[in-house]
Design a protein around this motif. Structure first.
Motif, PDB file in Angstrom:
ATOM      1  N   UNK A  87     -27.035  -6.728 -57.456  1.00  0.00           N
ATOM      2  CA  UNK A  87     -25.768  -7.051 -57.584  1.00  0.00           C
ATOM      3  C   UNK A  87     -24.968  -8.275 -56.955  1.00  0.00           C
ATOM      4  N   UNK A  88     -24.551  -9.208 -58.024  1.00  0.00           N
ATOM      5  CA  UNK A  88     -23.987 -10.240 -57.361  1.00  0.00           C
ATOM      6  C   UNK A  88     -22.249 -10.039 -57.141  1.00  0.00           C
ATOM      7  N   UNK A  89     -21.893 -10.150 -55.851  1.00  0.00           N
ATOM      8  CA  UNK A  89     -20.614  -9.619 -55.393  1.00  0.00           C
ATOM      9  C   UNK A  89     -19.754 -10.868 -54.899  1.00  0.00           C
ATOM     10  N   UNK A  90     -18.468 -10.762 -54.426  1.00  0.00           N
ATOM     11  CA  UNK A  90     -17.528 -11.609 -54.135  1.00  0.00           C
ATOM     12  C   UNK A  90     -16.832 -11.166 -52.918  1.00  0.00           C
ATOM     13  N   UNK A  91     -16.899 -12.241 -51.709  1.00  0.00           N
ATOM     14  CA  UNK A  91     -16.282 -11.854 -50.534  1.00  0.00           C
ATOM     15  C   UNK A  91     -15.414 -12.731 -49.893  1.00  0.00           C
ATOM     16  N   UNK A  92     -14.918 -13.934 -50.972  1.00  0.00           N
ATOM     17  CA  UNK A  92     -14.395 -15.124 -50.468  1.00  0.00           C
ATOM     18  C   UNK A  92     -14.919 -15.823 -49.165  1.00  0.00           C
ATOM     19  N   UNK A  93     -16.264 -15.698 -49.116  1.00  0.00           N
ATOM     20  CA  UNK A  93     -17.156 -16.554 -48.054  1.00  0.00           C
ATOM     21  C   UNK A  93     -17.004 -15.897 -46.839  1.00  0.00           C
ATOM     22  N   UNK A  94     -16.717 -14.435 -46.577  1.00  0.00           N
ATOM     23  CA  UNK A  94     -16.637 -14.099 -45.312  1.00  0.00           C
ATOM     24  C   UNK A  94     -18.041 -13.540 -44.946  1.00  0.00           C
ATOM     25  N   UNK A  95     -18.368 -13.433 -43.586  1.00  0.00           N
ATOM     26  CA  UNK A  95     -19.777 -13.094 -43.119  1.00  0.00           C
ATOM     27  C   UNK A  95     -19.771 -11.482 -43.162  1.00  0.00           C
ATOM     28  N   UNK A  96     -20.776 -10.928 -43.136  1.00  0.00           N
ATOM     29  CA  UNK A  96     -20.936  -9.633 -43.093  1.00  0.00           C
ATOM     30  C   UNK A  96     -19.981  -8.614 -42.012  1.00  0.00           C
ATOM     31  N   UNK A  97     -19.581  -7.573 -42.488  1.00  0.00           N
ATOM     32  CA  UNK A  97     -18.854  -6.664 -41.670  1.00  0.00           C
ATOM     33  C   UNK A  97     -17.613  -7.438 -40.991  1.00  0.00           C
ATOM     34  N   UNK A 109      -6.395 -16.689 -48.883  1.00  0.00           N
ATOM     35  CA  UNK A 109      -5.840 -17.408 -49.921  1.00  0.00           C
ATOM     36  C   UNK A 109      -6.865 -18.064 -50.968  1.00  0.00           C
ATOM     37  N   UNK A 110      -6.427 -18.011 -52.252  1.00  0.00           N
ATOM     38  CA  UNK A 110      -7.074 -18.368 -53.160  1.00  0.00           C
ATOM     39  C   UNK A 110      -6.366 -19.546 -54.047  1.00  0.00           C
ATOM     40  N   UNK A 111      -5.650 -20.322 -53.421  1.00  0.00           N
ATOM     41  CA  UNK A 111      -4.866 -21.577 -54.179  1.00  0.00           C
ATOM     42  C   UNK A 111      -3.454 -20.819 -54.447  1.00  0.00           C
ATOM     43  N   UNK A 112      -2.715 -21.796 -55.139  1.00  0.00           N
ATOM     44  CA  UNK A 112      -1.263 -21.361 -55.331  1.00  0.00           C
ATOM     45  C   UNK A 112      -1.114 -20.364 -56.538  1.00  0.00           C
ATOM     46  N   UNK A 113      -1.929 -20.595 -57.613  1.00  0.00           N
ATOM     47  CA  UNK A 113      -1.880 -19.780 -58.796  1.00  0.00           C
ATOM     48  C   UNK A 113      -1.927 -18.186 -58.348  1.00  0.00           C
ATOM     49  N   UNK A 126     -12.812  -9.400 -48.690  1.00  0.00           N
ATOM     50  CA  UNK A 126     -12.118 -10.715 -48.689  1.00  0.00           C
ATOM     51  C   UNK A 126     -10.939 -10.623 -49.603  1.00  0.00           C
ATOM     52  N   UNK A 127     -10.410  -9.732 -49.556  1.00  0.00           N
ATOM     53  CA  UNK A 127      -9.184  -9.552 -50.406  1.00  0.00           C
ATOM     54  C   UNK A 127      -7.939  -8.561 -49.885  1.00  0.00           C
ATOM     55  N   UNK A 128      -6.865  -8.921 -50.226  1.00  0.00           N
ATOM     56  CA  UNK A 128      -5.839  -7.976 -49.920  1.00  0.00           C
ATOM     57  C   UNK A 128      -5.216  -7.048 -51.041  1.00  0.00           C
ATOM     58  N   UNK A 129      -4.522  -6.160 -50.866  1.00  0.00           N
ATOM     59  CA  UNK A 129      -4.022  -5.166 -52.015  1.00  0.00           C
ATOM     60  C   UNK A 129      -3.758  -5.679 -53.262  1.00  0.00           C
ATOM     61  N   UNK A 130      -2.655  -6.629 -53.217  1.00  0.00           N
ATOM     62  CA  UNK A 130      -2.347  -7.557 -54.376  1.00  0.00           C
ATOM     63  C   UNK A 130      -3.594  -8.135 -55.266  1.00  0.00           C
TER      64      UNK A 130
END
Length: 293
Positions: free
Chosen positions: A138-148, A155-159, A197-201
């Motif tokens: 499984x390839x996942x996405x965590x916004x470059x955060x380390x485990x746990x 933030x992921x830019x202004x868009x 690595x994400x908020x609810x929105x």
């Protein structure tokens, strides 16, 4: 629509897969998934299979904050249990939920078919383990955060779709690395990894645009079950309250083509997926006699 091939099994849109959560931990965020005790874990596996699970996902460390667990302790929690599941249920697919290559190697040696790397390649050797054992990843996405670690003001830019663009780029690159390592493209799952690595929105946006993740061309895994983005959306603090919201999110993602759903609630998720597949025309009704007698 991409198909998923693990071992001798192929998962198709006619029957999207339920991945049952088996946490070999005492501190899972959802109390119903705490199965460190062998008897509880074995009973949970039996129930999951009886209720229609296709994949048993076994993890030995809580995803979020908690007591430090060494790789050796993690192996003790999961490796023998993977062997028990493989011996007891030869036909079921087994996933190992870990970010550590040594744990993945031990589980793969015991019969695991898939490495569920929820921390986005933090250990780059995971791909090599999957390739060496000829199993999926499984390839996942965590916004470059380390485990746990939990997200904080990510933030992921202004868009408005910045997180979606970041997820698409990251998953495409990760899947390409796995292919270069020798993993069968049909055995590579991509997961937008809600709450990591994400908020609810962010989570709601990714769910709304599931079809763009599906368009990457790989089977899509959705791990939505009882997560915080569901709880915050509906104002429900306790994971025990989040079943209905999780099932609604599941239906939305399934309609857009996601293929595998990690869930604490196998029977309910199985029924949602079967109903969506029938509405889409990918699955025939179990019976159709109303108005014909």
């Amino acid at each position: 629509m991409s198909l998923l091939r693990l071992g001798s099994r192929t998962i198709t849109p006619a029957r999207p897969a339920v991945m049952a959560v088996i946490n070999r931990t005492p501190d899972s965020f959802y109390s119903g998934a705490r199965t460190l005790d062998d008897n509880l874990a074995q009973d949970a596996v039996q129930m999951a299979i009886d209720e229609g699970a296709d994949i048993i996902d076994i993890g030995g460390v809580r995803a979020g904050y908690g007591d430090a667990i060494s790789a050796a302790e993690e192996i003790l929690r999961v490796a023998g249990f993977v062997e028990w599941v493989r011996d007891s249920y030869p036909d079921v697919l087994i996933s190992i939920d870990t970010w550590r290559s040594e744990v993945a190697d031990a589980a793969a040696s015991g019969g695991a078919n898939l490495i569920n790397d929820t921390w986005a390649g933090h250990d780059p050797l995971l791909i090599e383990v999957a390739a060496a054992h000829r199993i999926g990843i499984v390839c996942s996405h965590t916004g470059h955060l380390p485990p746990r670690t939990d997200p904080h003001r990510m933030r992921y830019g202004r868009s408005t779709r910045g997180v979606l663009d970041d997820v698409l780029v990251t998953l495409k690159e990760s899947a390409s690395r796995a292919i270069r390592a020798g993993i069968d493209p049909a055995s590579i799952l991509v997961d937008p990894t809600h709450d990591f690595g994400k908020n609810t929105r962010h989570g709601l946006l990714l769910l709304k645009h599931t079809e763009e993740i599906v368009a990457l061309g790989y089977p899509v895994l959705m791990a939505l079950s009882r997560k915080d983005f569901v709880g915050e959306t509906l104002g429900l603090d306790k994971p025990e309250q989040r079943l209905e919201g999780s099932l609604a999110a599941t239906a939305v993602a399934a309609w857009q083509g996601a293929l595998v759903f990690r869930s604490h609630d196998v029977l309910a998720t199985r029924q949602v997926l079967d109903m969506v597949a029938s509405i889409k025309g990918d699955r025939q009704p179990s019976r159709s006699v109303r108005g014909l007698a």
